[in-house]
Design a protein around this motif. Structure first.
Motif, PDB file in Angstrom:
ATOM      1  N   THR A 144       0.836  -1.201   0.000  1.00  0.00           N
ATOM      2  CA  THR A 144       0.000   0.000   0.000  1.00  0.00           C
ATOM      3  C   THR A 144       0.870   1.250   0.000  1.00  0.00           C
ATOM      4  OG1 THR A 144      -1.672  -1.208   1.245  1.00  0.00           O
ATOM      5  CG2 THR A 144      -1.854   1.188   1.246  1.00  0.00           C
ATOM      6  N   HIS A 145       1.936   1.239   0.781  1.00  0.00           N
ATOM      7  CA  HIS A 145       2.845   2.386   0.841  1.00  0.00           C
ATOM      8  C   HIS A 145       3.487   2.629  -0.530  1.00  0.00           C
ATOM      9  CE1 HIS A 145       5.666   5.243   2.509  1.00  0.00           C
ATOM     10  NE2 HIS A 145       6.687   4.521   2.016  1.00  0.00           N
ATOM     11  N   TYR A 146       3.914   1.593  -1.192  1.00  0.00           N
ATOM     12  CA  TYR A 146       4.514   1.738  -2.520  1.00  0.00           C
ATOM     13  C   TYR A 146       3.493   2.303  -3.508  1.00  0.00           C
ATOM     14  CZ  TYR A 146       9.006  -0.552  -1.672  1.00  0.00           C
ATOM     15  OH  TYR A 146      10.270  -0.853  -1.242  1.00  0.00           O
ATOM     16  N   ARG A 147       2.245   1.827  -3.452  1.00  0.00           N
ATOM     17  CA  ARG A 147       1.219   2.303  -4.389  1.00  0.00           C
ATOM     18  C   ARG A 147       0.946   3.785  -4.185  1.00  0.00           C
ATOM     19  NH1 ARG A 147      -1.585  -2.506  -2.849  1.00  0.00           N
ATOM     20  NH2 ARG A 147      -0.958  -4.158  -4.248  1.00  0.00           N
ATOM     21  N   ARG A 148       0.931   4.228  -2.928  1.00  0.00           N
ATOM     22  CA  ARG A 148       0.696   5.658  -2.664  1.00  0.00           C
ATOM     23  C   ARG A 148       1.789   6.516  -3.255  1.00  0.00           C
ATOM     24  NH1 ARG A 148      -1.024   5.329   3.622  1.00  0.00           N
ATOM     25  NH2 ARG A 148      -3.120   4.498   3.307  1.00  0.00           N
ATOM     26  N   LEU A 149       3.023   5.972  -3.272  1.00  0.00           N
ATOM     27  CA  LEU A 149       4.139   6.716  -3.858  1.00  0.00           C
ATOM     28  C   LEU A 149       4.188   6.581  -5.370  1.00  0.00           C
ATOM     29  CD1 LEU A 149       6.945   5.824  -1.304  1.00  0.00           C
ATOM     30  CD2 LEU A 149       5.727   7.979  -1.506  1.00  0.00           C
ATOM     31  N   GLY A 150       3.278   5.794  -5.937  1.00  0.00           N
ATOM     32  CA  GLY A 150       3.250   5.593  -7.386  1.00  0.00           C
ATOM     33  C   GLY A 150       4.276   4.600  -7.876  1.00  0.00           C
ATOM     34  N   LEU A 151       4.720   3.742  -6.999  1.00  0.00           N
ATOM     35  CA  LEU A 151       5.721   2.733  -7.370  1.00  0.00           C
ATOM     36  C   LEU A 151       5.090   1.354  -7.366  1.00  0.00           C
ATOM     37  CD1 LEU A 151       8.601   3.983  -5.059  1.00  0.00           C
ATOM     38  CD2 LEU A 151       8.375   4.398  -7.499  1.00  0.00           C
ATOM     39  N   ASN A 152       5.686   0.460  -8.091  1.00  0.00           N
ATOM     40  CA  ASN A 152       5.243  -0.935  -8.066  1.00  0.00           C
ATOM     41  C   ASN A 152       5.806  -1.600  -6.816  1.00  0.00           C
ATOM     42  OD1 ASN A 152       3.889  -0.810 -10.498  1.00  0.00           O
ATOM     43  ND2 ASN A 152       5.733  -1.355 -11.671  1.00  0.00           N
ATOM     44  N   PRO A 153       4.964  -2.269  -6.053  1.00  0.00           N
ATOM     45  CA  PRO A 153       5.473  -2.931  -4.848  1.00  0.00           C
ATOM     46  C   PRO A 153       6.347  -4.121  -5.228  1.00  0.00           C
ATOM     47  CG  PRO A 153       3.178  -3.478  -5.179  1.00  0.00           C
ATOM     48  CD  PRO A 153       3.527  -2.460  -6.223  1.00  0.00           C
ATOM     49  N   PRO A 154       7.316  -4.445  -4.379  1.00  0.00           N
ATOM     50  CA  PRO A 154       8.136  -5.630  -4.670  1.00  0.00           C
ATOM     51  C   PRO A 154       7.283  -6.889  -4.564  1.00  0.00           C
ATOM     52  CG  PRO A 154       8.647  -4.774  -2.490  1.00  0.00           C
ATOM     53  CD  PRO A 154       7.688  -3.804  -3.134  1.00  0.00           C
ATOM     54  N   SER A 155       7.672  -7.912  -5.297  1.00  0.00           N
ATOM     55  CA  SER A 155       6.890  -9.142  -5.272  1.00  0.00           C
ATOM     56  C   SER A 155       7.006  -9.802  -3.902  1.00  0.00           C
ATOM     57  CB  SER A 155       7.378 -10.111  -6.352  1.00  0.00           C
ATOM     58  OG  SER A 155       8.710 -10.454  -6.099  1.00  0.00           O
ATOM     59  N   VAL A 156       5.919 -10.438  -3.491  1.00  0.00           N
ATOM     60  CA  VAL A 156       5.881 -11.097  -2.194  1.00  0.00           C
ATOM     61  C   VAL A 156       6.645 -12.416  -2.313  1.00  0.00           C
ATOM     62  CG1 VAL A 156       4.378 -12.070  -0.424  1.00  0.00           C
ATOM     63  CG2 VAL A 156       3.677 -10.034  -1.685  1.00  0.00           C
ATOM     64  N   GLU A 157       7.492 -12.671  -1.328  1.00  0.00           N
ATOM     65  CA  GLU A 157       8.280 -13.907  -1.357  1.00  0.00           C
ATOM     66  C   GLU A 157       7.444 -15.088  -0.926  1.00  0.00           C
ATOM     67  OE1 GLU A 157      11.320 -12.973   1.440  1.00  0.00           O
ATOM     68  OE2 GLU A 157      12.671 -12.269  -0.106  1.00  0.00           O
ATOM     69  N   ASP A 158       7.834 -16.235  -1.402  1.00  0.00           N
ATOM     70  CA  ASP A 158       7.240 -17.470  -0.910  1.00  0.00           C
ATOM     71  C   ASP A 158       7.646 -17.592   0.551  1.00  0.00           C
ATOM     72  OD1 ASP A 158       6.253 -19.965  -0.499  1.00  0.00           O
ATOM     73  OD2 ASP A 158       7.726 -21.012  -1.745  1.00  0.00           O
ATOM     74  N   PRO A 159       6.713 -17.886   1.464  1.00  0.00           N
ATOM     75  CA  PRO A 159       7.071 -17.897   2.886  1.00  0.00           C
ATOM     76  C   PRO A 159       8.186 -18.884   3.216  1.00  0.00           C
ATOM     77  CG  PRO A 159       4.816 -18.683   2.562  1.00  0.00           C
ATOM     78  CD  PRO A 159       5.312 -18.207   1.245  1.00  0.00           C
ATOM     79  N   HIS A 160       8.353 -19.929   2.398  1.00  0.00           N
ATOM     80  CA  HIS A 160       9.415 -20.885   2.687  1.00  0.00           C
ATOM     81  C   HIS A 160      10.770 -20.367   2.251  1.00  0.00           C
ATOM     82  CE1 HIS A 160       6.552 -23.848   3.989  1.00  0.00           C
ATOM     83  NE2 HIS A 160       5.841 -23.613   2.903  1.00  0.00           N
TER      84      HIS A 160
END
Length: 181
Positions: free
Chosen positions: A145-161
């Motif tokens: 959400t913070h990245y979207r507010r800044l107009g940036l693409n958020p980093p991809s979410v890692e696999d929890p493992h």
């Protein structure tokens, strides 16, 4: 100058270069294997015996003795060359084994150093496994959400493992014990 010996040496050197030997040591080994190298002492002795043989060629008994001496010396030289070749092969085999062991040790050391340099997983002893995953997911959503507010693409979410936060929920031996109430 003996043209037969020069021609023989030329052929040996050419064959060695075709085999890929280009260093001085490799070419010298090829000449030694072909028995074209002599120590100065043996060359001087051979020249002396040949001169003596030339002078005494009329006397068959002396010539026969010189021939026997030369044959005996040649036999000893051939045996010495064979022993040196066997020793060289054994040394090369031992060196190859040692180099292989060093490579395996180097690779294993690199693996261990890579494992040691990885950061330790973060462990929150207050949260249970489900709460820990929920906290990780919530943090990821907040960051997105913070990245979207800044107009940036958020980093991809890692696999929890694969996450740096993933752990097996076992307490390490170096952590203090938590008193039970």
């Amino acid at each position: 100058m003996n043209t037969k010996r020069v021609t023989a040496a030329e052929q040996v050197l050419h064959a060695a270069r075709v085999q890929g030997r280009v260093t001085a040591a490799g070419l010298a080994c090829a000449l030694e294997s072909a028995q074209l190298l002599q120590s100065p002492e043996s060359a001087a002795e051979l020249a002396r015996l040949l001169n003596l043989l030339g002078e005494l060629s009329t006397d068959n008994a002396v010539a026969d003795e010189l021939c026997r001496a030369l044959e005996e010396r040649a036999t000893r030289a051939e045996a010495r060359v064979a022993a040196l070749e066997t020793e060289r092969h054994q040394t090369n085999a031992a060196l190859s084994d040692a180099a292989e062991a060093l490579r395996a040790d180097r690779d294993r050391i690199a693996e261990l150093e890579a494992e040691r340099s990885r950061p330790a997983p973060v462990l929150n002893p207050v949260m249970g496994p489900g709460q820990q995953r929920l906290a990780e997911r919530t943090m990821a959503e907040l960051e997105a959400t913070h990245y979207r507010r800044l107009g940036l693409n958020p980093p991809s979410v890692e696999d929890p493992h694969d996450s740096l936060l993933h752990h097996t929920y076992r307490l390490g031996h170096d952590l203090p014990e938590i008193p039970h109430a």
